[in-house]
Scaffold this motif. Structure first.
Motif, mmCIF file in Angstrom:
data_model
loop_
_atom_site.group_PDB
_atom_site.id
_atom_site.type_symbol
_atom_site.label_atom_id
_atom_site.label_comp_id
_atom_site.label_asym_id
_atom_site.label_seq_id
_atom_site.Cartn_x
_atom_site.Cartn_y
_atom_site.Cartn_z
ATOM 1 N N ARG A 118 -7.408 10.752 42.757
ATOM 2 C CA ARG A 118 -7.644 9.511 41.994
ATOM 3 C C ARG A 118 -6.435 8.578 42.028
ATOM 4 O O ARG A 118 -6.548 7.405 41.745
ATOM 5 C CB ARG A 118 -8.008 9.850 40.548
ATOM 6 C CG ARG A 118 -9.435 10.398 40.406
ATOM 7 C CD ARG A 118 -9.874 10.432 38.945
ATOM 8 N NE ARG A 118 -9.016 11.280 38.135
ATOM 9 C CZ ARG A 118 -9.160 12.607 37.984
ATOM 10 N NH1 ARG A 118 -10.160 13.221 38.599
ATOM 11 N NH2 ARG A 118 -8.339 13.307 37.246
ATOM 12 N N GLU A 119 -5.225 9.130 42.348
ATOM 13 C CA GLU A 119 -4.047 8.269 42.457
ATOM 14 C C GLU A 119 -3.152 8.733 43.593
ATOM 15 O O GLU A 119 -2.903 9.936 43.764
ATOM 16 C CB GLU A 119 -3.229 8.268 41.156
ATOM 17 C CG GLU A 119 -2.012 7.337 41.278
ATOM 18 C CD GLU A 119 -1.145 7.280 40.022
ATOM 19 O OE1 GLU A 119 -1.411 8.040 39.080
ATOM 20 O OE2 GLU A 119 -0.200 6.460 40.011
ATOM 21 N N VAL A 120 -2.678 7.765 44.365
ATOM 22 C CA VAL A 120 -1.695 8.047 45.419
ATOM 23 C C VAL A 120 -0.415 7.304 45.065
ATOM 24 O O VAL A 120 -0.429 6.086 44.829
ATOM 25 C CB VAL A 120 -2.216 7.613 46.813
ATOM 26 C CG1 VAL A 120 -1.089 7.648 47.842
ATOM 27 C CG2 VAL A 120 -3.359 8.521 47.264
ATOM 28 N N ILE A 121 0.694 8.059 44.953
ATOM 29 C CA ILE A 121 2.000 7.458 44.648
ATOM 30 C C ILE A 121 2.810 7.385 45.936
ATOM 31 O O ILE A 121 3.016 8.412 46.591
ATOM 32 C CB ILE A 121 2.768 8.321 43.618
ATOM 33 C CG1 ILE A 121 1.940 8.495 42.340
ATOM 34 C CG2 ILE A 121 4.137 7.727 43.313
ATOM 35 C CD1 ILE A 121 2.507 9.549 41.391
ATOM 36 N N LEU A 122 3.247 6.190 46.299
ATOM 37 C CA LEU A 122 4.034 6.054 47.527
ATOM 38 C C LEU A 122 5.518 6.202 47.190
ATOM 39 O O LEU A 122 6.069 5.408 46.429
ATOM 40 C CB LEU A 122 3.772 4.694 48.173
ATOM 41 C CG LEU A 122 2.297 4.373 48.453
ATOM 42 C CD1 LEU A 122 2.165 2.991 49.105
ATOM 43 C CD2 LEU A 122 1.659 5.441 49.327
ATOM 44 N N ALA A 123 6.152 7.247 47.733
ATOM 45 C CA ALA A 123 7.597 7.460 47.518
ATOM 46 C C ALA A 123 8.293 7.207 48.850
ATOM 47 O O ALA A 123 8.763 8.130 49.512
ATOM 48 C CB ALA A 123 7.858 8.871 46.998
ATOM 49 N N LEU A 149 -1.642 12.509 44.528
ATOM 50 C CA LEU A 149 -0.890 12.806 45.752
ATOM 51 C C LEU A 149 0.333 11.905 45.805
ATOM 52 O O LEU A 149 0.236 10.695 45.572
ATOM 53 C CB LEU A 149 -1.735 12.532 46.999
ATOM 54 C CG LEU A 149 -2.791 13.554 47.414
ATOM 55 C CD1 LEU A 149 -3.374 13.141 48.764
ATOM 56 C CD2 LEU A 149 -2.188 14.946 47.511
ATOM 57 N N CYS A 150 1.486 12.488 46.112
ATOM 58 C CA CYS A 150 2.687 11.698 46.307
ATOM 59 C C CYS A 150 2.993 11.695 47.802
ATOM 60 O O CYS A 150 3.125 12.752 48.418
ATOM 61 C CB CYS A 150 3.837 12.322 45.516
ATOM 62 S SG CYS A 150 5.383 11.434 45.733
ATOM 63 N N VAL A 151 3.081 10.509 48.392
ATOM 64 C CA VAL A 151 3.268 10.373 49.835
ATOM 65 C C VAL A 151 4.751 10.195 50.159
ATOM 66 O O VAL A 151 5.411 9.300 49.615
ATOM 67 C CB VAL A 151 2.465 9.173 50.374
ATOM 68 C CG1 VAL A 151 2.771 8.925 51.844
ATOM 69 C CG2 VAL A 151 0.969 9.419 50.174
ATOM 70 N N VAL A 152 5.280 11.048 51.019
ATOM 71 C CA VAL A 152 6.678 10.943 51.455
ATOM 72 C C VAL A 152 6.727 10.866 52.972
ATOM 73 O O VAL A 152 5.767 11.261 53.653
ATOM 74 C CB VAL A 152 7.531 12.149 50.968
ATOM 75 C CG1 VAL A 152 7.657 12.162 49.451
ATOM 76 C CG2 VAL A 152 6.959 13.464 51.476
ATOM 77 N N ALA A 153 7.852 10.385 53.496
ATOM 78 C CA ALA A 153 7.996 10.276 54.942
ATOM 79 C C ALA A 153 8.317 11.640 55.559
ATOM 80 O O ALA A 153 7.768 12.004 56.595
ATOM 81 C CB ALA A 153 9.093 9.267 55.290
ATOM 82 N N ARG A 154 9.199 12.406 54.918
ATOM 83 C CA ARG A 154 9.701 13.664 55.493
ATOM 84 C C ARG A 154 9.626 14.801 54.489
ATOM 85 O O ARG A 154 9.822 14.571 53.292
ATOM 86 C CB ARG A 154 11.175 13.477 55.902
ATOM 87 C CG ARG A 154 11.410 12.343 56.884
ATOM 88 C CD ARG A 154 10.917 12.717 58.248
ATOM 89 N NE ARG A 154 11.219 11.679 59.228
ATOM 90 C CZ ARG A 154 10.758 11.693 60.475
ATOM 91 N NH1 ARG A 154 9.975 12.685 60.881
ATOM 92 N NH2 ARG A 154 11.052 10.728 61.317
ATOM 93 N N PRO A 155 9.432 16.040 54.972
ATOM 94 C CA PRO A 155 9.285 17.159 54.025
ATOM 95 C C PRO A 155 10.531 17.416 53.188
ATOM 96 O O PRO A 155 10.433 17.923 52.075
ATOM 97 C CB PRO A 155 8.978 18.355 54.939
ATOM 98 C CG PRO A 155 9.379 17.959 56.315
ATOM 99 C CD PRO A 155 9.246 16.470 56.372
ATOM 100 N N TRP A 156 11.723 17.057 53.695
ATOM 101 C CA TRP A 156 12.928 17.350 52.909
ATOM 102 C C TRP A 156 13.102 16.401 51.737
ATOM 103 O O TRP A 156 14.038 16.560 50.955
ATOM 104 C CB TRP A 156 14.177 17.376 53.780
ATOM 105 C CG TRP A 156 14.339 16.241 54.731
ATOM 106 C CD1 TRP A 156 14.825 15.011 54.465
ATOM 107 C CD2 TRP A 156 14.037 16.274 56.127
ATOM 108 N NE1 TRP A 156 14.834 14.253 55.598
ATOM 109 C CE2 TRP A 156 14.364 15.009 56.639
ATOM 110 C CE3 TRP A 156 13.528 17.234 56.991
ATOM 111 C CZ2 TRP A 156 14.177 14.682 57.982
ATOM 112 C CZ3 TRP A 156 13.349 16.913 58.317
ATOM 113 C CH2 TRP A 156 13.675 15.654 58.799
#
Lengths: 194, 194
Positions: free
Chosen positions: B133-138, B78-85
């Motif tokens: 299994r992995e979360v990437i913080l963007a 999963l890649c975590v972002v603040a905003r959908p754009w």
């Protein structure tokens, strides 16, 4: 990406000067502010109501355009342009208080466009009917503009009025739209009699 | 200038990155090609149908977004972002085949936004339910992004999964001199063995 969003991005990307990234920026702005999208959609619906001024050929929605309607504009001076979208550029200079006449194009041998395809007869009529004393030619300083200017000079000179053209302040070979207000303003002020 | 044209220019000028001249260019393009204006108006009408993906928070119109629906995407990342754009920018790299999770903002003490205002509980639930299994913080490498990353690390680490963040460093093809001290410092810290 959702299908309606793809459609919006596609429609925005087709506009001049809008690439994929600008389209995304605009789409996400519109998603965040739905009121702006509604406003734009309503304005687009008004496109159908935009026609041409029956007198000068400028964009207008109800009869005469705002410039032809304005009694403070000097009716003795006409500025001749090829296309209506060149008018706002000249207006922005703040140097011009006369009226306009839109030819609808330029003489072009390669595209088989002759003076008879342009609003030249209407120009001659206006000069006679409206007491015009000067016609300023604001045509691009390239072959087609020069051919058009030559023809207009031939039909206007016998009417005993002054005919001038924009001074060479416009970079040769560039479009009218690419000139900044200052250059365009100086070109207007320093117009040379023909 | 006609009133509907002024309205269109006004609505266009309010869009991000569109000044008065770009607005004129677009308006005159739409006047010349009425089909494009209709297409854009229809696309704008579709804005109402754009909602959010109930799983990740990305833009979507019917249930899950196209990424969550795609069985070829790797559900273990999963890649975590603040905003959908921010998702299209990451998608364009072509480097990422996992899924996303949209927080809906960042922790911000000055704006009184805490972790409880963001989609953090949903993220934890997804990690547990989807076998992540992995979360990437963007997240942006500024105070608010760092605060958010600190909080996420605290709630994710106990789940026994890998948590990473985008590498900070010198933009590809840029000079060392063009990087500010902070970026250069982070590039040094995150140096990659050769």
């Amino acid at each position: 990406m959702s299908e309606p969003l793809e459609e919006l991005l596609g429609a925005l990307s087709r506009l001049p000067g809008i690439g994929r990234r600008s389209a995304e920026r605009i789409a996400f702005f519109l998603l965040a502010k739905p009121g702006e999208g509604k406003r734009l959609a309503e304005a687009l619906a008004g496109l159908d109501r935009i026609g041409r001024c029956p007198q000068c050929g400028n964009f207008a929605s109800d009869g005469l355009c705002s410039i032809c309607r304005d009694p403070k504009r000097d009716g003795a001076t006409l500025c001749v342009v090829a296309r209506p979208w060149e008018i706002p550029h000249l207006e922005r200079t703040g140097e011009y208080r006369g009226r306009y006449h839109v030819l609808g194009g330029l003489v072009s041998p390669s595209q088989d466009i002759g003076p008879e395809d342009l609003a030249v007869a209407g120009l001659v009529e206006r000069v006679k009917a409206e007491g015009v004393r000067e016609v300023i030619l604001a045509l691009e300083p390239k072959l087609e503009g020069d051919l058009t200017a030559m023809h207009l000079l031939r039909v206007l000179k016998p009417l005993g009025i002054a005919v001038s053209q924009l001074a060479h302040g416009i970079p040769v070979g560039r479009d009218l739209e690419s000139a900044d207000e200052l250059t365009l303003g100086r070109a207007l002020k320093g117009r040379t009699p023909l």
